[in-house]
Design an enzyme around this catalytic site. Structure first.
Site, PDB file in Angstrom:
ATOM      1  N   HIS A  86      -6.011 -10.827 -32.212  1.00 24.68           N
ATOM      2  CA  HIS A  86      -6.916  -9.656 -31.318  1.00 24.68           C
ATOM      3  C   HIS A  86      -5.888  -8.681 -30.707  1.00 24.68           C
ATOM      4  O   HIS A  86      -6.085  -7.399 -31.199  1.00 24.68           O
ATOM      5  CB  HIS A  86      -7.677 -10.496 -30.107  1.00 24.68           C
ATOM      6  CG  HIS A  86      -8.088  -9.340 -29.131  1.00 24.68           C
ATOM      7  ND1 HIS A  86      -9.140  -8.340 -29.365  1.00 24.68           N
ATOM      8  CD2 HIS A  86      -7.755  -9.078 -27.616  1.00 24.68           C
ATOM      9  CE1 HIS A  86      -9.237  -7.785 -28.171  1.00 24.68           C
ATOM     10  NE2 HIS A  86      -8.449  -8.353 -27.361  1.00 24.68           N
ATOM     11  N   HIS A 110      -1.351  -6.355 -24.070  1.00 21.87           N
ATOM     12  CA  HIS A 110      -2.457  -6.216 -23.245  1.00 21.87           C
ATOM     13  C   HIS A 110      -3.103  -7.333 -22.387  1.00 21.87           C
ATOM     14  O   HIS A 110      -3.533  -7.235 -21.329  1.00 21.87           O
ATOM     15  CB  HIS A 110      -3.421  -5.188 -23.474  1.00 21.87           C
ATOM     16  CG  HIS A 110      -4.682  -5.702 -24.493  1.00 21.87           C
ATOM     17  ND1 HIS A 110      -4.391  -5.794 -25.815  1.00 21.87           N
ATOM     18  CD2 HIS A 110      -6.034  -6.322 -24.105  1.00 21.87           C
ATOM     19  CE1 HIS A 110      -5.693  -6.499 -26.263  1.00 21.87           C
ATOM     20  NE2 HIS A 110      -6.468  -6.682 -25.281  1.00 21.87           N
ATOM     21  N   GLU A 114      -3.311 -11.128 -18.023  1.00 25.48           N
ATOM     22  CA  GLU A 114      -4.398 -11.838 -18.020  1.00 25.48           C
ATOM     23  C   GLU A 114      -4.490 -13.231 -18.243  1.00 25.48           C
ATOM     24  O   GLU A 114      -5.332 -14.142 -17.635  1.00 25.48           O
ATOM     25  CB  GLU A 114      -5.546 -11.051 -18.479  1.00 25.48           C
ATOM     26  CG  GLU A 114      -6.851 -11.237 -17.959  1.00 25.48           C
ATOM     27  CD  GLU A 114      -7.956 -10.272 -18.598  1.00 25.48           C
ATOM     28  OE1 GLU A 114      -7.856  -8.961 -18.364  1.00 25.48           O
ATOM     29  OE2 GLU A 114      -8.901 -10.836 -19.186  1.00 25.48           O
ATOM     30  N   ASP A 115      -4.006 -13.610 -19.651  1.00 24.27           N
ATOM     31  CA  ASP A 115      -4.356 -14.745 -20.230  1.00 24.27           C
ATOM     32  C   ASP A 115      -3.295 -15.552 -20.351  1.00 24.27           C
ATOM     33  O   ASP A 115      -3.450 -16.720 -20.956  1.00 24.27           O
ATOM     34  CB  ASP A 115      -5.066 -14.348 -21.507  1.00 24.27           C
ATOM     35  CG  ASP A 115      -6.478 -13.900 -21.321  1.00 24.27           C
ATOM     36  OD1 ASP A 115      -7.082 -13.973 -20.526  1.00 24.27           O
ATOM     37  OD2 ASP A 115      -6.975 -13.208 -22.165  1.00 24.27           O
ATOM     38  N   ASP A 175      -9.552  -1.871 -27.160  1.00 27.88           N
ATOM     39  CA  ASP A 175      -9.984  -3.397 -26.531  1.00 27.88           C
ATOM     40  C   ASP A 175     -11.450  -3.727 -27.012  1.00 27.88           C
ATOM     41  O   ASP A 175     -11.883  -4.668 -27.450  1.00 27.88           O
ATOM     42  CB  ASP A 175      -9.542  -3.458 -25.395  1.00 27.88           C
ATOM     43  CG  ASP A 175      -9.380  -4.846 -24.766  1.00 27.88           C
ATOM     44  OD1 ASP A 175      -9.562  -5.910 -25.640  1.00 27.88           O
ATOM     45  OD2 ASP A 175      -9.740  -5.097 -23.605  1.00 27.88           O
TER      46      ASP A 175
END
Ligand code: MN
Length: 579
Positions: A86, A110, A114-115, A175
């Site tokens: 991704h 990016h 967050e993940d 994104d």
């Protein structure tokens, strides 16, 4: 008030395009690696980046990839593919747009903050401030901590970050584009939600930034997800119409080309297909029997200057009968997103109405890529060419600071809504507003100081109420009263977010004032019964001390609490009467 005075707009920064401020930190700059030495997964990205930026920092790109790949290892997309596919695809989209190395490294990283356990501080230490700002800008706020407000505040964060660096929005759009491309792997309810949010917020952002190449694809992917049947029907209708386009446009082109030559205009005339969602919207879904002129337009790209476009327009009108009132001059009055072209509608020899767009070769990349083209041409760090102000972003930044989460998203949707009216100030400055906007919206577009004191307007020289709906081409002058204040009824006809947010805040402030007055009066009476004078107590500074003791920042807040009953008068009295 006729001009926009940035000093009147609270919190407004002039939003300008910037070239990347700095190169990557030194330790990240290494010699460009040989392509066969890097993994096959990342090689296409290096090739794509090299095509647009032969001097790009490929070592930094590789390092971004390595770190992201390591962090996401063991995570998978809904499709079953490793997660790294991704961010890699997002970076590929941006490389295809010709974005700089910094943007591509940020794209690769990016989703790490967050993940994955990777923190923003670690990322900043490893990759520097500039990349950290870009990654932070697109990192979602934690739903656990922000609850219902997470979505709104995440968008606010992107907008604020974009004020400093517009590349944040470009990364966010890439994104979303990849997420839309892979939407088929999501469950249906999530598919529809993402499609709706894309149409409401992301596509308008792409439009406002002039990145039409991204906008069209996002539009059609979201269309397919939200209404698969209509998408399929429109697709078939457009393909059928375009199959006959060469023949259908033949007679028109046979007149147009010699006419351009007679006017000494050289250039290219092409048939440009409209994207599916545009066709669907224009015909409100009624696409049965779609004709070529409804599925495509003629694009004339002239070799030469702005002036040659007007000559070309004359050549078009000499060859094909123009439809009155359909010429739009986005060269003299460029759109908010910097788009420049001439538009007209003409009648073909077969009696069909067709749109013709005329632009120079220099205007073409800006028309397709908008802000991206400006970032690309901004040159090496420090030199800024093609500097433009994005007025809509300045206005957005001005009103957002006063808007609570719920109003922020509604305001954003309203402000980004498609369909705009272009209105002029008496000095000729162009102000674009959403369709249905009133004189009040116009007043607030000039700044809160003007809007908040407005009492009426002159529309084309005639007196009009603030509720008057404006039309494109209106010349509007705002009438203000130095003593003027907002009114609750403004909420009935304010279309844009700026007046809505300001009026609601002002009313809330006035309610607090009234409550404070009432609370203070009750306290004065109660103290008088005890032969105490509140004025003397206040002068002594005791009131503020009591307010702070009770947890209020200001005396008025404490009085207001008494006024609305959240603080009992007896409890307050005890503090004033203790020995
Ligand atoms: Mn992502």
């Amino acid at each position: 008030m006729t001009t926009l005075d940035p000093a009147n707009v609270k919190g407004t920064a002039t939003v300008a395009l910037r070239a990347p401020r700095r190169r990557l930190p030194l330790p990240l700059r290494r010699r460009a690696p040989a392509l066969d030495a890097v993994g096959p997964a990342v090689a296409p990205l290096l090739v794509a980046h090299r095509a647009a930026h032969p001097g790009g920092d490929e070592a930094a790109l590789l390092r971004g990839y390595e770190v992201a790949e390591r962090l996401h290892r063991g995570q998978f997309r809904k499709s079953g593919a490793p997660y790294i596919t991704h961010p890699l695809a997002v970076a590929m989209i941006l490389a295809g747009l010709g974005m700089d190395t910094t943007t591509l490294v940020a794209a690769l990283l990016h989703d790490t903050v967050e993940d994955t356990p990777y923190t923003l501080d670690e990322l900043r230490a490893d990759f520097g401030d500039e990349i950290a700002v870009l990654v932070d800008g697109v990192t979602k706020l934690d739903g656990g901590r922000w609850g219902d407000r997470a979505e709104a505040e995440t968008f606010r964060k992107i907008v604020l970050a974009a004020a400093d660096d517009l590349r944040v929005l470009v990364v966010k759009l890439a994104d979303r584009l990849h997420n839309l491309r892979t939407l088929g792997f999501q469950p249906p309810h999530k598919r529809r939600r993402i499609a709706k949010a894309s149409h409401e917020l992301l596509v308008p952002f792409a439009e406002r930034l002039g990145i039409h190449a991204l906008k069209r694809e996002m539009d059609d992917l979201a269309f397919a997800a939200s209404d698969p049947e209509a998408h399929a029907v429109t697709g078939r209708a457009v393909r059928a119409a375009l199959a006959g386009a060469e023949a259908a446009f033949g007679p028109a082109l046979a007149r147009l080309r010699p006419s351009l030559a007679r006017h000494d205009i050289t250039g290219r005339v092409t048939i440009r297909a409209s994207h599916l969602y545009a066709v669907h919207r224009a015909l409100e879904g009624d696409v049965a029997g779609l004709r070529p002129c409804e599925a495509a337009r003629l694009l004339v790209v002239v070799d030469g200057t702005d002036q040659d476009c007007y000559v070309a327009l004359g050549a078009v009108h000499a060859a094909l009968h123009p439809i009155p009132g359909q010429v739009r001059d986005f060269i003299a009055l460029p759109k908010d997103n910097m788009y420049r072209s001439l538009h007209t509608r003409v009648i073909t020899p077969d009696g069909d109405a067709v749109e013709v767009i005329i632009r120079t070769r220099a205007m073409h990349p800006v028309a397709e890529y908008g802000i991206v083209e400006h970032i690309r041409s901004a040159g090496p760090a420090g030199t800024v060419t093609g500097r433009r102000d994005l007025v809509w972003l300045s206005r957005l930044l001005a009103w957002q600071s006063g808007a609570p989460s719920a109003e922020f998203l509604d305001g954003l949707r309203a402000d980004l809504a498609e369909g705009t009216v272009a209105v002029l100030t008496p000095s000729g400055e162009l102000i674009t507003l959403p369709e249905g906007a009133t004189a009040l919206d116009f007043a607030y577009a000039l700044g809160t100081a003007t809007g908040g004191r407005s009492i009426g307007a002159l529309v084309n020289g005639r007196l009009a109420p603030l509720s008057a709906e404006l039309r494109s081409g209106n010349v509007v002058e705002v009438i203000t009263d130095p003593e003027g204040v907002p009114s609750a009824e403004w909420l009935d006809y304010a279309v844009t977010a700026a007046p809505r947010v300001h009026v609601q805040r002002w009313l809330a402030g006035r309610r607090t004032e009234e409550a404070a007055d009432a609370g203070r009066r009750r306290l004065v009476r109660a103290l008088a019964d005890r032969r105490l004078d509140l004025l003397a107590v206040e002068a002594h500074g005791d009131s503020l001390a009591v307010a702070r003791e009770l947890g209020y920042a200001e005396i008025d807040e404490m009085y207001a609490a008494v006024g609305v009953g959240t603080l009992r008068l007896d409890d307050l009295l005890a503090h004033f009467t203790r020995p």
